[in-house]
Design a protein around this motif. Structure first.
Motif, mmCIF file in Angstrom:
data_model
loop_
_atom_site.group_PDB
_atom_site.id
_atom_site.type_symbol
_atom_site.label_atom_id
_atom_site.label_comp_id
_atom_site.label_asym_id
_atom_site.label_seq_id
_atom_site.Cartn_x
_atom_site.Cartn_y
_atom_site.Cartn_z
ATOM 1 N N ILE A 17 0.798 -1.238 0.000
ATOM 2 C CA ILE A 17 0.000 0.000 0.000
ATOM 3 C C ILE A 17 0.827 1.284 0.000
ATOM 4 O O ILE A 17 0.303 2.351 -0.312
ATOM 5 C CB ILE A 17 -1.005 0.042 1.166
ATOM 6 N N LYS A 18 2.106 1.220 0.325
ATOM 7 C CA LYS A 18 2.885 2.440 0.566
ATOM 8 C C LYS A 18 2.961 3.388 -0.624
ATOM 9 O O LYS A 18 3.055 4.598 -0.434
ATOM 10 C CB LYS A 18 4.289 2.094 1.050
ATOM 11 N N ASP A 19 2.910 2.879 -1.837
ATOM 12 C CA ASP A 19 3.023 3.741 -3.010
ATOM 13 C C ASP A 19 1.681 4.060 -3.657
ATOM 14 O O ASP A 19 1.634 4.698 -4.712
ATOM 15 C CB ASP A 19 3.962 3.097 -4.042
ATOM 16 N N ILE A 20 0.595 3.606 -3.047
ATOM 17 C CA ILE A 20 -0.737 3.904 -3.584
ATOM 18 C C ILE A 20 -1.196 5.218 -2.982
ATOM 19 O O ILE A 20 -1.284 5.358 -1.768
ATOM 20 C CB ILE A 20 -1.727 2.761 -3.271
ATOM 21 N N THR A 79 -3.529 -1.367 -9.774
ATOM 22 C CA THR A 79 -3.909 -2.132 -10.956
ATOM 23 C C THR A 79 -2.731 -2.376 -11.899
ATOM 24 O O THR A 79 -2.762 -3.337 -12.655
ATOM 25 C CB THR A 79 -5.050 -1.431 -11.711
ATOM 26 N N SER A 80 -1.709 -1.552 -11.842
ATOM 27 C CA SER A 80 -0.564 -1.767 -12.731
ATOM 28 C C SER A 80 0.196 -3.037 -12.361
ATOM 29 O O SER A 80 0.752 -3.703 -13.228
ATOM 30 C CB SER A 80 0.370 -0.555 -12.729
ATOM 31 N N ASP A 81 0.216 -3.391 -11.081
ATOM 32 C CA ASP A 81 0.900 -4.612 -10.635
ATOM 33 C C ASP A 81 -0.070 -5.696 -10.163
ATOM 34 O O ASP A 81 0.352 -6.733 -9.660
ATOM 35 C CB ASP A 81 1.881 -4.289 -9.500
ATOM 36 N N ALA A 136 -0.204 -10.236 -6.998
ATOM 37 C CA ALA A 136 0.126 -10.953 -8.234
ATOM 38 C C ALA A 136 1.569 -11.427 -8.209
ATOM 39 O O ALA A 136 2.465 -10.685 -7.822
ATOM 40 C CB ALA A 136 -0.115 -10.059 -9.440
ATOM 41 N N LYS A 137 1.762 -12.682 -8.595
ATOM 42 C CA LYS A 137 3.108 -13.251 -8.602
ATOM 43 C C LYS A 137 3.717 -13.254 -9.999
ATOM 44 O O LYS A 137 4.922 -13.339 -10.134
ATOM 45 C CB LYS A 137 3.072 -14.688 -8.066
ATOM 46 N N ASP A 138 2.881 -13.196 -11.011
ATOM 47 C CA ASP A 138 3.362 -13.317 -12.378
ATOM 48 C C ASP A 138 3.263 -11.996 -13.140
ATOM 49 O O ASP A 138 2.473 -11.118 -12.782
ATOM 50 C CB ASP A 138 2.522 -14.359 -13.133
#
Length: 169
Positions: A17-20, A79-81, A136-138
């Motif tokens: 969450i730190k960069d959101i 959503t980007s990651d 997400a891992k992939d």
């Protein structure tokens, strides 16, 4: 439940969450409906008390609602990651001047031009009671491949992300 989550869980939550820029804080409105507001998380990290901090207007409807029902949810989405976090907690309207002064910054001043002593400035502390995340891992390409394969085979995609519940009390 444990009184605090393992340190690694704390760090994973904060890393997610730190960069959101904004969390969507959901609270119960006076008419019983649920309402969400985008708020900036003021923390520099998740503290040892598992508390998140936000600034709101004392005159706003949210301050009144939180005074009647402290149950809230804060949702974060990157959503980007493809990382998502849902945090349940208890909100408290706080008059802690030391914390307000520590967290107040230039961006907050845009909303509260009177600074840390602005009469409309209200600190909200959200004590985390439960957190859940999907990480997400992939890569996006691998995720798309797994979804396409599932569409062809009829099998659900596997290992798309790490999902974990982090109970906190």
């Amino acid at each position: 439940m444990t009184s605090t989550p393992p340190r690694q869980d704390h760090e994973t939550l904060w890393d997610l969450i730190k960069d959101i820029k904004f969390g969507m804080l959901t609270h119960r409105h006076g008419d019983g409906s649920l309402q969400s507001h985008p708020l900036t998380t003021q923390n520099q990290s998740i503290d040892e008390n598992s508390t998140l901090y936000f600034f709101i207007s004392k005159k706003g409807e949210m301050a009144s609602s939180l005074g009647h029902d402290a149950n809230v949810n804060v949702a974060y989405a990157d959503t980007s990651d493809d990382n998502y976090v849902s945090i349940a907690g208890k909100a408290t309207l706080s008059d802690d001047q030391a914390t307000t002064e520590r967290l107040f910054n230039t961006f907050t001043k845009a909303w509260f031009p009177g600074g840390v002593n602005d009469p409309d400035l209200q600190l909200v502390e959200v004590k985390i009671t439960h957190a859940e995340y999907w990480n997400a891992k992939d890569s996006k390409v691998t995720q798309l491949f797994k979804m396409a394969k599932s569409a062809v085979t009829g099998d659900r995609p596997k290992d798309m992300s790490e999902h974990k519940e982090v109970p906190v009390s």
